[in-house]
Design a protein around this motif. Structure first.
Motif, mmCIF file in Angstrom:
data_model
loop_
_atom_site.group_PDB
_atom_site.id
_atom_site.type_symbol
_atom_site.label_atom_id
_atom_site.label_comp_id
_atom_site.label_asym_id
_atom_site.label_seq_id
_atom_site.Cartn_x
_atom_site.Cartn_y
_atom_site.Cartn_z
ATOM 1 N N THR A 613 2.648 -31.681 1.047
ATOM 2 C CA THR A 613 1.656 -30.604 1.101
ATOM 3 C C THR A 613 0.613 -30.877 2.176
ATOM 4 O O THR A 613 0.244 -29.994 2.963
ATOM 5 N N ASN A 614 0.114 -32.104 2.208
ATOM 6 C CA ASN A 614 -0.920 -32.466 3.186
ATOM 7 C C ASN A 614 -0.390 -32.318 4.611
ATOM 8 O O ASN A 614 -1.075 -31.801 5.504
ATOM 9 N N LEU A 615 0.859 -32.740 4.853
ATOM 10 C CA LEU A 615 1.442 -32.634 6.189
ATOM 11 C C LEU A 615 1.622 -31.183 6.601
ATOM 12 O O LEU A 615 1.390 -30.810 7.767
ATOM 13 N N VAL A 616 2.027 -30.336 5.649
ATOM 14 C CA VAL A 616 2.209 -28.915 5.963
ATOM 15 C C VAL A 616 0.864 -28.260 6.253
ATOM 16 O O VAL A 616 0.733 -27.448 7.182
ATOM 17 N N GLU A 617 -0.179 -28.586 5.444
ATOM 18 C CA GLU A 617 -1.501 -28.020 5.689
ATOM 19 C C GLU A 617 -2.006 -28.408 7.070
ATOM 20 O O GLU A 617 -2.568 -27.587 7.798
ATOM 21 N N ASN A 618 -1.825 -29.680 7.469
ATOM 22 C CA ASN A 618 -2.255 -30.118 8.803
ATOM 23 C C ASN A 618 -1.483 -29.373 9.891
ATOM 24 O O ASN A 618 -2.040 -28.998 10.933
ATOM 25 N N ALA A 619 -0.175 -29.167 9.660
ATOM 26 C CA ALA A 619 0.633 -28.456 10.646
ATOM 27 C C ALA A 619 0.155 -27.014 10.799
ATOM 28 O O ALA A 619 0.105 -26.463 11.911
ATOM 29 N N MET A 620 -0.229 -26.362 9.677
ATOM 30 C CA MET A 620 -0.704 -24.982 9.746
ATOM 31 C C MET A 620 -2.035 -24.906 10.489
ATOM 32 O O MET A 620 -2.288 -23.948 11.233
ATOM 33 N N LYS A 621 -2.888 -25.945 10.317
ATOM 34 C CA LYS A 621 -4.177 -25.953 11.010
ATOM 35 C C LYS A 621 -4.011 -26.150 12.507
ATOM 36 O O LYS A 621 -4.821 -25.688 13.300
ATOM 37 N N ALA A 622 -2.933 -26.845 12.915
ATOM 38 C CA ALA A 622 -2.743 -27.169 14.326
ATOM 39 C C ALA A 622 -1.850 -26.185 15.061
ATOM 40 O O ALA A 622 -1.657 -26.319 16.267
ATOM 41 N N THR A 623 -1.292 -25.202 14.340
ATOM 42 C CA THR A 623 -0.331 -24.295 14.976
ATOM 43 C C THR A 623 -0.940 -22.914 15.122
ATOM 44 O O THR A 623 -1.398 -22.312 14.129
ATOM 45 N N PRO A 624 -0.974 -22.376 16.305
ATOM 46 C CA PRO A 624 -1.521 -21.025 16.499
ATOM 47 C C PRO A 624 -0.563 -19.954 15.975
ATOM 48 O O PRO A 624 0.609 -20.225 15.685
ATOM 49 N N ALA A 625 -1.087 -18.741 15.861
ATOM 50 C CA ALA A 625 -0.278 -17.625 15.348
ATOM 51 C C ALA A 625 0.962 -17.425 16.214
ATOM 52 O O ALA A 625 0.916 -17.560 17.435
ATOM 53 N N GLY A 626 2.058 -17.102 15.536
ATOM 54 C CA GLY A 626 3.321 -16.946 16.227
ATOM 55 C C GLY A 626 4.158 -18.202 16.241
ATOM 56 O O GLY A 626 5.334 -18.168 16.621
ATOM 57 N N GLY A 627 3.561 -19.325 15.811
ATOM 58 C CA GLY A 627 4.288 -20.590 15.778
ATOM 59 C C GLY A 627 5.095 -20.747 14.516
ATOM 60 O O GLY A 627 5.115 -19.869 13.638
ATOM 61 N N SER A 628 5.769 -21.895 14.407
ATOM 62 C CA SER A 628 6.633 -22.138 13.256
ATOM 63 C C SER A 628 6.460 -23.564 12.756
ATOM 64 O O SER A 628 6.066 -24.463 13.502
ATOM 65 N N ILE A 629 6.778 -23.737 11.470
ATOM 66 C CA ILE A 629 6.722 -25.051 10.822
ATOM 67 C C ILE A 629 8.028 -25.229 10.072
ATOM 68 O O ILE A 629 8.467 -24.329 9.325
ATOM 69 N N THR A 630 8.642 -26.412 10.256
ATOM 70 C CA THR A 630 9.941 -26.662 9.629
ATOM 71 C C THR A 630 9.855 -27.941 8.809
ATOM 72 O O THR A 630 9.343 -28.969 9.275
ATOM 73 N N ILE A 631 10.362 -27.869 7.555
ATOM 74 C CA ILE A 631 10.405 -29.035 6.659
ATOM 75 C C ILE A 631 11.873 -29.355 6.425
ATOM 76 O O ILE A 631 12.636 -28.508 5.955
ATOM 77 N N THR A 632 12.290 -30.585 6.755
ATOM 78 C CA THR A 632 13.697 -30.984 6.584
ATOM 79 C C THR A 632 13.754 -32.377 5.980
ATOM 80 O O THR A 632 12.769 -33.140 6.003
#
Length: 725
Positions: A613-632
């Motif tokens: 959860t913490n890693l995803v929250e940090n990724a969302m804070k660092a990614t501008p709109a239109g970007g993507s986040i992938t969890i594998t």
């Protein structure tokens, strides 16, 4: 000496040897012929018998003389020659008296006498007196008995032969005597010439001997000087001793003043010895500067005759000698200079001695400088070790103390008085550092309990000594008791403040939700918008307080993991689904992908879920709109890896090692969806490492980041076997 004399001297030994060998071979033949001659003469039997005895005796004497000559018995040879000559004289006298004047019958015996005289003249010149006197004796006997003139017919040939022979031998005696005198004179001249040559050679040897004495004295003076300058390691003492030794080595009578010039950063400094009242100050300046610049020695024979040294003459010096001081690194240290008020004092010999002395003087100055520098560094090191606040200990492989400072001794004494835990930790770290053979190892050690409790942070590192096969280990012991107390107080303060803030914040958040649900009355759109923003900020503040409390628990060691068998695939998919709505609000795309064959892990699923959860929250804070986040997730080399990949702003390379530090926030990073305290990644690291795993990041500025944590893969069968064991 002429070439004729030289040829004569070379031919004379050969001629003498040839004549001597010929006479030696022919001499026995006349004796035998004489015996035959006398046997045929009409004389009595007694005389005949005596003549035969004479012949045999003479023959034996001649053989004995030849043997004596070959054996080199000079005295015995002379006695035998004398005996042979006397027998000849007795025989001739007897014949003249008993038989009367002989005619031609005297010539055989006369011939024998002549051959003997010629043969033995080198050994006994007096052998020629017998044939020389025989003619005179013959005339005397003839006149006494016959009273006739010697020119009677029957005695004419005898007279002519004997008298002529006597005259020949007299002349031969005179000639040989003159030859021997000439030989003696020539030998005397040669002896005089040899004596003169001997005297000249003795003079040369005495000159060489005197020169050797001078060189030996100078060499001894040089050795004594070298012993003197190497006997001290004080730079000032060495410099002064060099000046004293320099004067003594070259001789006080020749040296009016001596100077030692040392090159410094701001010029040259001169030390002088002597010259008071004779030389003006500054006399070595010109010489020393030229020697330092050219790195070559200088000899001034007479300053009055050399225009370039007129300035030296004005100081009162007429002769001077200067050589450079060059150390082992080919660096010019300065110059050695001597001067005299007399001209023509210094030569190449003094230059060689002074050059040899300068080499050793350079070594002595270099050693003295090193000793001074080492002494200064030693005093500085002792001061640092004495006054440093931390303890420093150096031990060998056996753990024996090699070096320590007072602070370290105090710490060891305190530890010994409260259980001795510090010494055990030092022994354990000593072996651990040697096994790793590199890097720095740190460990915190607690000593004492309650009010006597103290905490020490120990840093251990391996020290390799270049000239020693045995390595050492250095320990720096830092007292962190005050720091620990502050951390404890900080943890207690944060915990207290967090709880104090949490209660009113929960109340505020509850009332906001009641109002937003319009239980307190209807809301306008603007009111609803403002209250929604307030509710979001209250929730964010609750998250920050939760982070502080979580961090407090981790720091205080109150984090307790409760591992259970869990499916990591469910955690990944659930977390991805939970952030779908929020990601859509931020204009992001989130994907959760995990293979179905991920094995179950023995983990605290709540804490691992907190990490994802913490890693995803940090990724969302660092990614501008239109970007993507992938969890594998994937299995790799006995580990299960979880990746959180974003297409955000990225992390600079020089900050990637720091982001897991507590309260660290990336510089110049544009957070897209809120700020943070810099504790999230530090909490994630502690949770992952608490499971025996590891966490890291791979990132490139402008292209995004990939955070990965790895958990050890443990099979149920392995746990069952370990539990059974």
């Amino acid at each position: 000496m002429s070439s004729t004399d030289t040829l004569f001297e070379r031919a004379e030994p050969w001629l003498r040897t040839s004549i001597r060998d010929g006479l030696r071979a022919l001499l026995p033949l006349p004796v035998l012929a004489l015996a035959w001659w006398f046997a045929r003469m009409p004389i009595g039997s007694v005389t005949t018998f005596g003549l035969l005895i004479y012949a045999l005796v003479n023959l034996g004497l001649l053989i004995a003389v030849n043997a004596s000559l070959q054996e080199g018995h000079k005295q015995r040879t002379l006695l035998m020659i004398l005996a042979s000559t006397l027998t000849d004289a007795v025989l001739a006298t007897y014949l003249l008296i008993s038989s009367g004047p002989l005619t031609l019958g005297i010539f055989p015996i006369y011939a024998v006498m002549v051959l003997k005289a010629l043969r033995y003249r080198r050994h006994a010149l007096w052998t020629m007196s017998v044939p020389a006197m025989l003619g005179v004796l013959y005339l005397a006997v003839l006149y006494a008995r016959e009273r006739t003139t010697p020119f009677a017919t029957e005695h004419a040939l005898a007279f002519v032969g004997l008298v002529g022979g006597s005259a020949f031998f007299v002349m031969l005696l005179l000639s040989l005597a003159e030859y021997r005198l000439w030989t003696a004179r020539r030998l005397s001249e040669r002896l005089d010439a040899a004596r003169v040559e001997y005297i000249e050679r003795v003079g040369e040897l005495e000159s060489v001997n005197n020169d050797l004495r001078v060189r030996i004295r100078r060499q001894q003076a040089l050795e004594e000087s070298l012993r003197a300058i190497t006997g001290s390691l004080s730079l000032d003492d060495v410099l002064q001793q060099i000046l004293d030794s320099l004067t003594q080595m070259l001789g006080p009578n020749h040296v009016s003043a001596a100077a030692l010039t040392m090159v410094q950063a701001d010029g040259c400094a001169h030390r002088t010895l002597g010259g008071e009242g004779q030389l003006l100050p500054g006399w070595p300046e010109q010489l020393a500067l030229q020697v330092v610049q050219t790195r070559a020695p200088v000899i001034v024979d007479d300053a009055r005759q050399e225009a370039e040294w007129h300035d030296l003459q004005r100081t009162g010096a007429l002769a001077a000698l200067s050589v450079p001081l060059i150390d082992s690194d080919n660096y010019v240290l300065g110059a050695l200079t001597v001067a005299s008020t007399q001209p023509h004092v210094f030569s190449a010999t003094e230059l060689r001695h002074l050059t040899s002395f300068s080499i050793q003087a350079s070594v002595a100055i270099h050693n003295a400088k090193l000793h001074t520098e080492l002494a200064r560094q030693r005093l500085m090191l002792e001061a640092v070790l004495r006054d440093i606040g931390d303890g420093l200990i150096v031990v060998n492989e056996q753990g024996a103390l090699v070096l320590g400072n007072p602070a370290a001794y105090q710490v060891l004494h305190y530890s010994d008085a409260h259980g001795g835990a510090l010494r055990e930790a030092l022994d354990r770290l000593n072996q651990e550092v040697r096994q790793k053979a590199s890097g720095l190892i740190s460990q915190e050690v607690q000593v004492g309990q309650d009010d006597q409790e103290r905490h020490y942070q120990i840093y251990a590192s391996l020290v390799r000594v270049a000239d020693d096969s045995d390595s050492l280990v250095a320990f720096a012991i830092h007292d962190v008791t005050g720091q620990k107390l502050q951390e404890r107080q900080r943890v207690e303060f944060i915990s207290m403040v967090s709880h104090e803030l949490r209660n009113p914040l929960n109340t505020l958040n509850g009332f906001l939700k009641v109002v937003l649900q319009e239980k307190a009355g209807p809301l306008s759109d603007l009111q609803r918008e403002f209250l929604g923003m307030a509710d979001e900020q209250a929730n964010a503040l609750k998250g920050r307080i939760t982070e502080l409390l979580e961090f407090n628990r981790l720091e205080s060691g109150r984090l307790r993991l409760q591992p259970q068998w869990a499916n990591l695939t469910d955690l990944i998919l659930t977390t991805g689904a939970r952030f779908q709505v929020q990601a859509e609000q931020f204009g992001l795309h989130i994907h959760a992908e995990a293979p179905d064959d991920l094995p179950e892990l023995l983990i605290d699923s709540e804490r691992i879920g907190q990490v994802i959860t913490n890693l995803v929250e940090n990724a969302m804070k660092a990614t501008p709109a239109g970007g993507s986040i992938t969890i594998t997730g994937e299995v790799q080399a006995g580990e299960v890896l979880v990746h959180v990949v974003d297409t955000g702003v990225g992390i600079p390379a020089d900050q990637q090692d720091k982001i897991f530090n507590r309260f660290y926030r990336i510089e110049n990073r544009n957070s897209q969806h809120g700020a943070h305290l810099g504790l999230g990644l530090s909490i994630c690291q502690q949770i992952v490492e608490g499971h025996g795993g590891r966490i890291w990041v791979e990132s490139e500025v402008g292209k995004g980041s990939r955070f990965t944590f790895a958990l050890p893969l443990v099979r149920r069968e392995q746990v069952i076997r370990e539990s059974a064991a």
